[in-house]
Structure formats: C-alpha cells, structure tokens
Enzyme design. Sequence first.
Site, PDB file in Angstrom:
ATOM      1  N   SER A 186       0.832  -1.215   0.000  1.00 48.87           N
ATOM      2  CA  SER A 186       0.000   0.000   0.000  1.00 48.87           C
ATOM      3  C   SER A 186       0.864   1.262   0.000  1.00 48.87           C
ATOM      4  O   SER A 186       1.998   1.249   0.444  1.00 48.87           O
ATOM      5  CB  SER A 186      -0.883   0.035   1.245  1.00 48.87           C
ATOM      6  OG  SER A 186      -1.552  -1.175   1.422  1.00 48.87           O
TER       7      SER A 186
HETATM    8  N1  SAH Z   1       0.028  -5.169   4.410  1.00 49.41           N
HETATM    9  C1  SAH Z   1       0.635  -5.515   3.133  1.00 49.41           C
HETATM   10  C2  SAH Z   1      -0.311  -5.261   1.987  1.00 49.41           C
HETATM   11  C3  SAH Z   1      -0.265  -6.390   1.008  1.00 49.41           C
HETATM   12  S1  SAH Z   1      -1.601  -6.437  -0.146  1.00 49.41           S
HETATM   13  C4  SAH Z   1       1.960  -4.806   2.964  1.00 49.41           C
HETATM   14  O1  SAH Z   1       2.276  -3.912   3.768  1.00 49.41           O
HETATM   15  O2  SAH Z   1       2.712  -5.156   2.056  1.00 49.41           O
HETATM   16  C5  SAH Z   1      -2.794  -7.423   0.715  1.00 49.41           C
HETATM   17  C6  SAH Z   1      -2.376  -8.826   1.061  1.00 49.41           C
HETATM   18  O3  SAH Z   1      -3.539  -9.498   1.561  1.00 49.41           O
HETATM   19  C7  SAH Z   1      -1.882  -9.678  -0.096  1.00 49.41           C
HETATM   20  O4  SAH Z   1      -0.588 -10.139   0.188  1.00 49.41           O
HETATM   21  C8  SAH Z   1      -2.890 -10.805  -0.193  1.00 49.41           C
HETATM   22  O5  SAH Z   1      -2.325 -12.039  -0.556  1.00 49.41           O
HETATM   23  C9  SAH Z   1      -3.427 -10.855   1.216  1.00 49.41           C
HETATM   24  N2  SAH Z   1      -4.739 -11.496   1.363  1.00 49.41           N
HETATM   25  C10 SAH Z   1      -5.814 -11.423   0.538  1.00 49.41           C
HETATM   26  N3  SAH Z   1      -6.831 -12.173   1.012  1.00 49.41           N
HETATM   27  C11 SAH Z   1      -6.378 -12.734   2.167  1.00 49.41           C
HETATM   28  C12 SAH Z   1      -6.963 -13.635   3.121  1.00 49.41           C
HETATM   29  N4  SAH Z   1      -8.202 -14.110   2.992  1.00 49.41           N
HETATM   30  N5  SAH Z   1      -6.220 -14.004   4.183  1.00 49.41           N
HETATM   31  C13 SAH Z   1      -4.940 -13.557   4.335  1.00 49.41           C
HETATM   32  N6  SAH Z   1      -4.342 -12.706   3.480  1.00 49.41           N
HETATM   33  C14 SAH Z   1      -5.052 -12.312   2.392  1.00 49.41           C
END
Ligand code: SAH
Length: 223
Positions: free
Chosen positions: A70
């Site tokens: 993000s």
């Molecule tokens: N907080 C992260 C943002 C990554 S984008 C950062 O700072 O880099 C969001 C993430 O949520 C992705 O890696 C995706 O794989 C994960 N995600 C999506 N659905 C999910 C679920 N049901 N359970 C766990 N993670 C999930």
Amino acid sequence: MNSIELAGVGMTSQRTRERLIQRLIDQGIANQAVLDVIRMTPRHIFLDEALSHKAYEDTALPIGYSQTLSRPYIVARMTEILLSAGPLKKVLEIGTGSGYQTTILSQLVDEVCTVERIDPLLRKAKDRFRKLGLNNITAELSDGSFGWDKHAPYDGIITTAAPQAIPEGLLRQMAPDGILVIPVGNGQSQDLRVLKRVGDSSEFDEEIVEKVMFVPLLGGLSR
Ligand code: SAH
C-alpha cells in the site's frame, strides 16, 4: 512501544524519506509516533531491488503474485486511526504481504499477529522480520476471512485486502472497546470503514473514512 533502531539501514535515502514524511504531514497525518516510525523504517527492503528506487515515493508498489504494498499515506492513515483507540496491546493484521505494514505496527503496539494466504509472500515477510530483529510478530499462513481465532481477542484489527462485506469472525474476535479498520467493497469502489466495539457489547459504532482501493480479500491458501 517497542522502539527499534532501523535508521542505519539505507541511510543513503534519508533526504528522500524526509520528503515523504513532509508529504504525509501535508496530507493530514498528525500522529508523531506514526510519522517517526515511518521515517525510521526502510521501506526499500520490502520491495524487489528493481523497484527499490521508488520506495520513498507515496505510491503503491507491486510485490509479486498480483499483490501490492500500500502507499505510505494509506499505511500511515490506517495506523493512525487504529492507534486513536488508545494504547493497543494485541493487533491482528490480515494480509501480511511484504510485511511493511506489520513492521510499522510492531513498533507501535505490544504484539502483532498477522496472516497471509500466499505462502511465498509470507516466507519473505518472515525473513524480513527476522533480519530487522522484530520479535513481537506472530505470522502464519492462513485465510484471514475468518480472522485468527487462536490469539483472539484483539484490541485492534486491520485488514489490508478488501472483502465485499465485513467478515463476521472479525467482529467476534474484537476485544471490548476494540477497533477494526477495514476497506470494504469491490474492484470499482471501496470505503475505508472504522468500527468500534461499544464496551463488551455486540454493538459497534461505524464510520466511513474515505474512498480507497485495495486488492481483494480472497478465500483459501496459495502455496
Ligand atoms: N500489508 C501488506 C499489503 C499487502 S496487499 C503490505 O504492507 O505489504 C494485501 C495482502 O492481503 C496480499 O498479500 C494478499 O495475498 C493478502 N490477502 C488477501 N486475502 C487474504 C486472506 N483471505 N487471508 C490472508 N491474506 C489475504
């Protein structure tokens, strides 16, 4: 608060980082602790080398597997909102991704639990936590659509992927007076929502903060 010293890593980009902090302030981020932690945390180590020159720009960046880190403004904003509930002991993050948001949180609360559904991303993130010497993070491969029962209740829950509707389990896993910060919506339109549990009741005060755009919260695991 766990105050760790990360400034030594990547000192070269100190000026660029300072510019980012000023941009966050200009956009209304006012929590000094949040700004300090973002200033001290090297964002470039959460990215592939080919992208690291963009690490201190206020943009979302790809981390592989169709996922994104993000943009700093949204990380700051969500963290600031979460902390507005008061000092937090235990926080759950859904969507570890690169581990950047986790790392920011780990320096501001006592304990962070985080789940990710894509194994290679989780492994890389855990590696980064180890290298940074962060020892208050518990990370696991798990589908966060159900929260993470094992360590509940949580004083704060933050979701960095967007479901179409708020998963029931998250509400059940909130501690009394707990706070949930979550983007809700589809690929066209999402709102950043904040829910505060009223005491130990099953009532929640809800507020819509702003329009956002996150990757979708998906079910199941990907190895
Ligand atoms: N907080 C992260 C943002 C990554 S984008 C950062 O700072 O880099 C969001 C993430 O949520 C992705 O890696 C995706 O794989 C994960 N995600 C999506 N659905 C999910 C679920 N049901 N359970 C766990 N993670 C999930």
